[in-house]
Design a protein around this motif. Structure first.
Motif, PDB file in Angstrom:
ATOM      1  N   MET A   1      -0.641  43.453  47.164  1.00 22.38           N
ATOM      2  CA  MET A   1       0.306  42.390  47.469  1.00 22.38           C
ATOM      3  C   MET A   1       0.309  41.404  46.306  1.00 22.38           C
ATOM      4  O   MET A   1      -0.698  40.746  46.037  1.00 22.38           O
ATOM      5  N   ASP A   2       1.426  41.347  45.608  1.00 23.92           N
ATOM      6  CA  ASP A   2       1.537  40.523  44.408  1.00 23.92           C
ATOM      7  C   ASP A   2       2.013  39.120  44.767  1.00 23.92           C
ATOM      8  O   ASP A   2       3.208  38.856  44.825  1.00 23.92           O
ATOM      9  N   MET A   3       1.051  38.234  45.006  1.00 24.26           N
ATOM     10  CA  MET A   3       1.399  36.848  45.323  1.00 24.26           C
ATOM     11  C   MET A   3       1.699  36.048  44.060  1.00 24.26           C
ATOM     12  O   MET A   3       2.364  35.022  44.112  1.00 24.26           O
ATOM     13  N   TRP A   4       1.214  36.522  42.913  1.00 29.41           N
ATOM     14  CA  TRP A   4       1.413  35.807  41.649  1.00 29.41           C
ATOM     15  C   TRP A   4       2.901  35.666  41.313  1.00 29.41           C
ATOM     16  O   TRP A   4       3.344  34.630  40.823  1.00 29.41           O
ATOM     17  N   ASN A   5       3.663  36.714  41.584  1.00 29.28           N
ATOM     18  CA  ASN A   5       5.079  36.732  41.229  1.00 29.28           C
ATOM     19  C   ASN A   5       5.987  36.660  42.460  1.00 29.28           C
ATOM     20  O   ASN A   5       7.201  36.838  42.350  1.00 29.28           O
ATOM     21  N   PHE A   6       5.393  36.377  43.604  1.00 25.78           N
ATOM     22  CA  PHE A   6       6.145  36.301  44.853  1.00 25.78           C
ATOM     23  C   PHE A   6       7.037  35.062  44.886  1.00 25.78           C
ATOM     24  O   PHE A   6       6.657  33.987  44.429  1.00 25.78           O
ATOM     25  N   LYS A   7       8.248  35.221  45.443  1.00 24.24           N
ATOM     26  CA  LYS A   7       9.144  34.093  45.715  1.00 24.24           C
ATOM     27  C   LYS A   7       9.550  34.133  47.180  1.00 24.24           C
ATOM     28  O   LYS A   7       9.941  35.188  47.689  1.00 24.24           O
ATOM     29  N   SER A   8       9.472  32.981  47.832  1.00 22.19           N
ATOM     30  CA  SER A   8       9.842  32.912  49.241  1.00 22.19           C
ATOM     31  C   SER A   8      11.366  32.956  49.381  1.00 22.19           C
ATOM     32  O   SER A   8      12.101  32.952  48.390  1.00 22.19           O
ATOM     33  N   LYS A   9      11.814  32.968  50.616  1.00 25.74           N
ATOM     34  CA  LYS A   9      13.260  33.010  50.849  1.00 25.74           C
ATOM     35  C   LYS A   9      13.962  31.775  50.285  1.00 25.74           C
ATOM     36  O   LYS A   9      15.151  31.811  49.984  1.00 25.74           O
ATOM     37  N   ASN A  10      13.200  30.698  50.124  1.00 32.38           N
ATOM     38  CA  ASN A  10      13.761  29.479  49.526  1.00 32.38           C
ATOM     39  C   ASN A  10      13.355  29.311  48.065  1.00 32.38           C
ATOM     40  O   ASN A  10      13.396  28.207  47.521  1.00 32.38           O
ATOM     41  N   LYS A  11      12.932  30.428  47.454  1.00 34.70           N
ATOM     42  CA  LYS A  11      12.596  30.468  46.020  1.00 34.70           C
ATOM     43  C   LYS A  11      11.357  29.647  45.669  1.00 34.70           C
ATOM     44  O   LYS A  11      11.215  29.185  44.538  1.00 34.70           O
ATOM     45  N   LYS A  12      10.480  29.459  46.642  1.00 30.68           N
ATOM     46  CA  LYS A  12       9.220  28.755  46.365  1.00 30.68           C
ATOM     47  C   LYS A  12       8.192  29.780  45.854  1.00 30.68           C
ATOM     48  O   LYS A  12       8.175  30.921  46.311  1.00 30.68           O
ATOM     49  N   SER A  13       7.340  29.349  44.949  1.00 28.42           N
ATOM     50  CA  SER A  13       6.393  30.284  44.342  1.00 28.42           C
ATOM     51  C   SER A  13       5.229  29.531  43.714  1.00 28.42           C
ATOM     52  O   SER A  13       5.296  28.309  43.498  1.00 28.42           O
ATOM     53  N   LEU A  14       4.184  30.273  43.405  1.00 31.04           N
ATOM     54  CA  LEU A  14       3.070  29.703  42.655  1.00 31.04           C
ATOM     55  C   LEU A  14       3.563  29.193  41.306  1.00 31.04           C
ATOM     56  O   LEU A  14       3.150  28.129  40.843  1.00 31.04           O
ATOM     57  N   ALA A  15       4.424  29.964  40.666  1.00 34.01           N
ATOM     58  CA  ALA A  15       4.948  29.568  39.356  1.00 34.01           C
ATOM     59  C   ALA A  15       5.670  28.227  39.441  1.00 34.01           C
ATOM     60  O   ALA A  15       5.548  27.376  38.539  1.00 34.01           O
ATOM     61  N   LEU A  16       6.412  28.016  40.521  1.00 36.16           N
ATOM     62  CA  LEU A  16       7.141  26.749  40.689  1.00 36.16           C
ATOM     63  C   LEU A  16       6.169  25.587  40.842  1.00 36.16           C
ATOM     64  O   LEU A  16       6.355  24.518  40.233  1.00 36.16           O
TER      65      LEU A  16
END
Length: 415
Positions: free
Chosen positions: A321-336
């Protein structure tokens, strides 16, 4: 004939054989990288900083050999049950009323630690001594092959978790309690993060030594299983899971880490998925961690939450499960979230309250992990710049040095 494609697999095979029985991948450390650090220490090719950190590690481990094993039985304040086997701590940001004869009611001063809550009268310092000590000893054993360190780590673990006369009961009903409040507080579950962070990897490292048996593993796994059941089925656990800040993140880390270690991959996947979905509640559209920014230590808690989320992502790696590059349905992410906080590295002023200032060392681990899992080179550049800034500072705290030294030894940074 060995082909080039086969070389990496053969290399890893011999790495696993090189440390008897060390054939299970660590959860919060990179098994291959840790081995490479060990080899460089042993042949003297490690960086000066890493060699210095190793010497400090061995010095600490030697001191730990002679300490008395910490146990919950040594507290002087009795839990409401009257059973000292029940863990008890007092919430650090709560203070007694100076105008009241008995100090009641206590009130919260966010960010201001009441020193009376951090004494040996309760269990929190002892739990910290246990987990930091076991981690130190296990790393010292791994790097040096000196079995004295494995023996002491095993002894400490048995005293805290297994021995009938001294063991902790597997729950945190009375963690971070507040005098005058008889109800349990879900925030106390945060105290358990060090157990999930340290114990699984420590068990993997010392499991090959003669001081840790298969029966010991079965018994401590039973303790961890009962604790995981309490986390997932208790009212306090359910409340903590539904928070929208670092408390929920560290709760999910504990569940995901212990579930994976104990072989419950279904629960681990469900929990990582919940952590991914939680980004919508934790972040705004700019990446601000809105609930952490309300705190008087807003920068610290923003970094602290990122550390929790990246620790969950480390578990996610084990279950594809790649959480590093994951984006939620509202485009929220670790990167953000990282992109919002990192301009401070380039000198931008932190616009929120932090009564102790901004310590960039708190970002290093998250940036290091992100740099290894993202296709973007941005994180590597930010990591290098952050380390350069930290190393150039004239005044260096012991805490900052400890953070950098630990990351060097684990191979997360190379300075």
């Amino acid at each position: 004939m060995v082909t080039n494609k086969q070389i990496p697999y053969i290399f890893i095979f011999f790495i696993l054989l090189s440390f008897k029985g060390f054939s299970v991948s660590l959860l919060q450390m990179d098994t291959l990288v840790l081995y490479q650090v060990k080899q460089k220490i042993q042949d003297g090719t490690a960086s000066e900083r890493t060699l210095s950190a190793y010497k400090a590690l061995i010095s600490k481990a030697n001191k730990l050999l002679s300490i008395e094993n910490p146990t919950v039985m040594d507290k002087t304040i009795m839990p409401p049950t009257g059973n000292k086997h029940d863990y008890l701590s007092i919430s650090r940001y709560w203070w007694p009323d100076p105008e009241s004869p008995n100090g009641l009611p206590w009130s919260r001063k966010d960010g201001e630690t009441n020193p009376d809550t951090q004494t040996n009268a309760v269990d929190r310092k002892r739990l910290g001594t246990l987990t930091s000590g076991v981690e130190n000893l296990c790393l010292a054993y791994y790097f040096s092959n000196d079995t004295r360190y494995a023996e002491k780590a095993a002894s400490m673990l048995k005293t805290w978790f297994l021995d009938e006369e001294t063991r902790m009961n597997p729950h945190l009903e009375y963690a971070q309690s507040v005098p005058g409040n008889s109800k349990g507080r879900s925030s106390g579950i945060l105290d358990g993060k060090s157990i999930a962070s340290v114990v699984p990897d420590a068990l993997i490292i010392i499991s090959n030594s003669s001081y840790w048996t298969k029966n010991d593993t079965e018994n401590i796994n039973q303790w961890l299983s009962e604790y995981l059941t309490w986390l997932t089925e208790s009212e306090l656990g359910n409340t903590e899971n539904n928070q929208k800040n670092n408390h929920a993140s560290w709760y999910k880390f504990q569940v995901a880490s212990l579930a994976y270690y104990l072989g419950n991959e279904t629960l681990a996947k469900e929990t990582v998925s919940l952590a991914q979905e939680s980004l919508d509640q934790q972040l705004d559209f700019e990446g601000k961690q809105t609930h952490e920014l309300e705190r008087t230590r807003s920068f610290f808690y923003s970094c602290y939450n990122l550390e929790a989320l990246s620790s969950i992502a480390m578990v996610g790696d084990k279950i594809d499960m790649d959480m590093w590059n994951f984006k939620s349905k509202n485009k929220k992410s670790l990167a953000l979230a990282i992109s919002y906080i990192t301009p401070i590295i380039d000198g931008k002023e932190w616009p929120y309250t932090d009564i102790y200032g901004t310590d960039l060392s708190r970002l290093v681990s998250t940036l290091s992990r992100m740099s290894k899992h993202s296709k973007s080179k941005t994180y590597s550049k930010l990591l290098s710049k952050t380390i350069d800034i930290l190393l150039k500072k004239e005044k260096s705290t012991h805490e900052k040095n400890d953070i950098l030294d630990a990351l060097c030894l684990k191979g997360e940074i190379n300075i």
